[in-house]
Design a protein around this motif. Structure first.
Motif, short mmCIF file in Angstrom:
data_model
loop_
_atom_site.label_atom_id
_atom_site.label_comp_id
_atom_site.label_asym_id
_atom_site.label_seq_id
_atom_site.Cartn_x
_atom_site.Cartn_y
_atom_site.Cartn_z
N VAL A 156 12.75 -2.57 17.99
CA VAL A 156 13.47 -3.39 18.94
C VAL A 156 14.26 -2.40 19.79
O VAL A 156 15.07 -1.63 19.27
CB VAL A 156 14.43 -4.38 18.26
N VAL A 157 13.98 -2.38 21.08
CA VAL A 157 14.66 -1.47 22.01
C VAL A 157 15.60 -2.31 22.87
O VAL A 157 15.18 -3.28 23.49
CB VAL A 157 13.63 -0.72 22.90
N VAL A 158 16.88 -1.93 22.87
CA VAL A 158 17.90 -2.68 23.61
C VAL A 158 18.43 -1.82 24.74
O VAL A 158 18.88 -0.70 24.52
CB VAL A 158 19.06 -3.10 22.67
N GLY A 159 18.37 -2.36 25.96
CA GLY A 159 18.91 -1.68 27.13
C GLY A 159 17.82 -1.15 28.04
O GLY A 159 16.69 -0.92 27.62
N GLY A 160 18.18 -1.00 29.30
CA GLY A 160 17.25 -0.56 30.33
C GLY A 160 17.06 0.94 30.38
O GLY A 160 17.63 1.69 29.58
N PRO A 161 16.28 1.41 31.35
CA PRO A 161 15.90 2.83 31.41
C PRO A 161 17.05 3.78 31.75
O PRO A 161 16.96 4.97 31.45
CB PRO A 161 14.83 2.86 32.50
N ILE A 162 18.11 3.30 32.32
CA ILE A 162 19.24 4.18 32.63
C ILE A 162 19.99 4.54 31.36
O ILE A 162 20.40 5.68 31.17
CB ILE A 162 20.20 3.52 33.66
N THR A 163 20.13 3.58 30.45
CA THR A 163 20.94 3.80 29.25
C THR A 163 20.12 3.98 27.97
O THR A 163 20.69 4.33 26.95
CB THR A 163 21.93 2.64 29.04
N ASN A 164 18.82 3.74 28.03
CA ASN A 164 17.99 3.89 26.82
C ASN A 164 16.69 4.60 27.21
O ASN A 164 15.83 4.02 27.86
CB ASN A 164 17.70 2.53 26.18
N LYS A 165 16.57 5.84 26.79
CA LYS A 165 15.42 6.65 27.21
C LYS A 165 14.09 6.09 26.69
O LYS A 165 13.06 6.30 27.30
CB LYS A 165 15.59 8.11 26.80
N LEU A 166 14.11 5.36 25.58
CA LEU A 166 12.86 4.78 25.08
C LEU A 166 12.36 3.68 26.01
O LEU A 166 11.15 3.53 26.20
CB LEU A 166 13.02 4.25 23.66
N CYS A 167 13.27 2.94 26.62
CA CYS A 167 12.87 1.97 27.64
C CYS A 167 12.22 2.70 28.80
O CYS A 167 11.20 2.26 29.33
CB CYS A 167 14.07 1.15 28.12
N GLY A 168 12.77 3.83 29.17
CA GLY A 168 12.18 4.63 30.24
C GLY A 168 10.77 5.09 29.89
O GLY A 168 9.88 5.08 30.74
N GLU A 169 10.54 5.46 28.63
CA GLU A 169 9.20 5.86 28.20
C GLU A 169 8.21 4.69 28.23
O GLU A 169 7.04 4.86 28.52
CB GLU A 169 9.23 6.43 26.78
N LEU A 170 8.70 3.51 27.90
CA LEU A 170 7.86 2.31 27.87
C LEU A 170 7.58 1.74 29.26
O LEU A 170 6.59 1.05 29.47
CB LEU A 170 8.59 1.19 27.11
N ASN A 171 8.47 1.98 30.17
CA ASN A 171 8.55 1.25 31.43
C ASN A 171 7.21 1.08 32.15
O ASN A 171 6.85 -0.02 32.55
CB ASN A 171 9.58 1.89 32.35
N ASN A 172 6.46 2.14 32.34
CA ASN A 172 5.22 2.05 33.13
C ASN A 172 4.12 1.24 32.45
O ASN A 172 3.18 0.82 33.10
CB ASN A 172 4.70 3.44 33.49
N SER A 173 4.25 0.99 31.15
CA SER A 173 3.25 0.19 30.45
C SER A 173 3.66 -1.28 30.31
O SER A 173 2.94 -2.06 29.70
CB SER A 173 2.96 0.79 29.07
N LEU A 174 4.79 -1.66 30.89
CA LEU A 174 5.29 -3.03 30.76
C LEU A 174 4.75 -3.92 31.88
O LEU A 174 4.69 -3.49 33.03
CB LEU A 174 6.81 -3.03 30.84
#
Length: 176
Positions: free
Chosen positions: A57-75
């Motif tokens: 479970v990843v909480v927070g957007g790409p500015i504050t959570n680098k894992l969201c940034g890693e996931l972003n292009n596949s969302l």
């Protein structure tokens, strides 16, 4: 996985949503029989999604959570840079959402481990992340169904509302 409260990443951002993750953890915990510790990690404690063979479970957007940034292009619904900030862009509806209280809830396959899944709960800003958590807790039945533009995608966009006028998000509208 929550964003670190210490300055980190290219924008030296500080995550401010750990208290929201506690609400989410309490909600999820009420539905499971058992779990193991540790339960929570900071994004700075994890080198990369590529090395984490776990459901997350990843909480927070790409500015504050680098894992969201890693996931972003596949969302299917992702964060898109917009003049020093981000907005939420849906590849399903082709809509952009720029309001601070826009949140997203997505369950996707782990990009590196096909037998794993990731639940992303995030927002344009802290208010959007709160809206996404409120949506999960109060509207879980609406969120279980797929996106209205593609029912095979578990991706929802919500907007936080302050229905009682106290300045706090207490309800949500599902945008898609």
């Amino acid at each position: 996985v929550i964003g670190s409260p210490d300055p980190h990443g290219p924008l030296k951002a500080r995550a401010r949503d750990a208290h929201l993750a506690v609400e989410l953890a309490a909600f999820i915990g009420s539905m499971v029989e058992s779990f193991s510790f540790p339960l929570v990690f900071l994004d700075t404690q994890i080198e990369s999604l590529e090395k984490l063979d776990e459901n997350l479970v990843v909480v927070g957007g790409p500015i504050t959570n680098k894992l969201c940034g890693e996931l972003n292009n596949s969302l299917p619904v992702r964060f898109s840079p917009n003049g020093g900030h981000y907005l939420v862009h849906s590849t399903l509806s082709k809509r952009d959402y720029s309001e601070d209280a826009i949140g997203l809830i997505e369950k996707v396959k782990h990009p590196f481990f096909e037998n794993r899944e990731i639940l992303l709960v995030a927002g344009n800003r802290n208010a959007g992340t709160k809206a996404a958590i409120v949506a999960l807790v109060k509207n879980i039945d609406d969120l279980i169904r797929g996106n209205e533009f593609n029912e095979k995608k578990d991706a929802k966009v919500v907007e936080g509302l302050d229905l009682d006028g106290d300045g706090e998000i207490d309800n949500v509208e599902v945008k898609e």
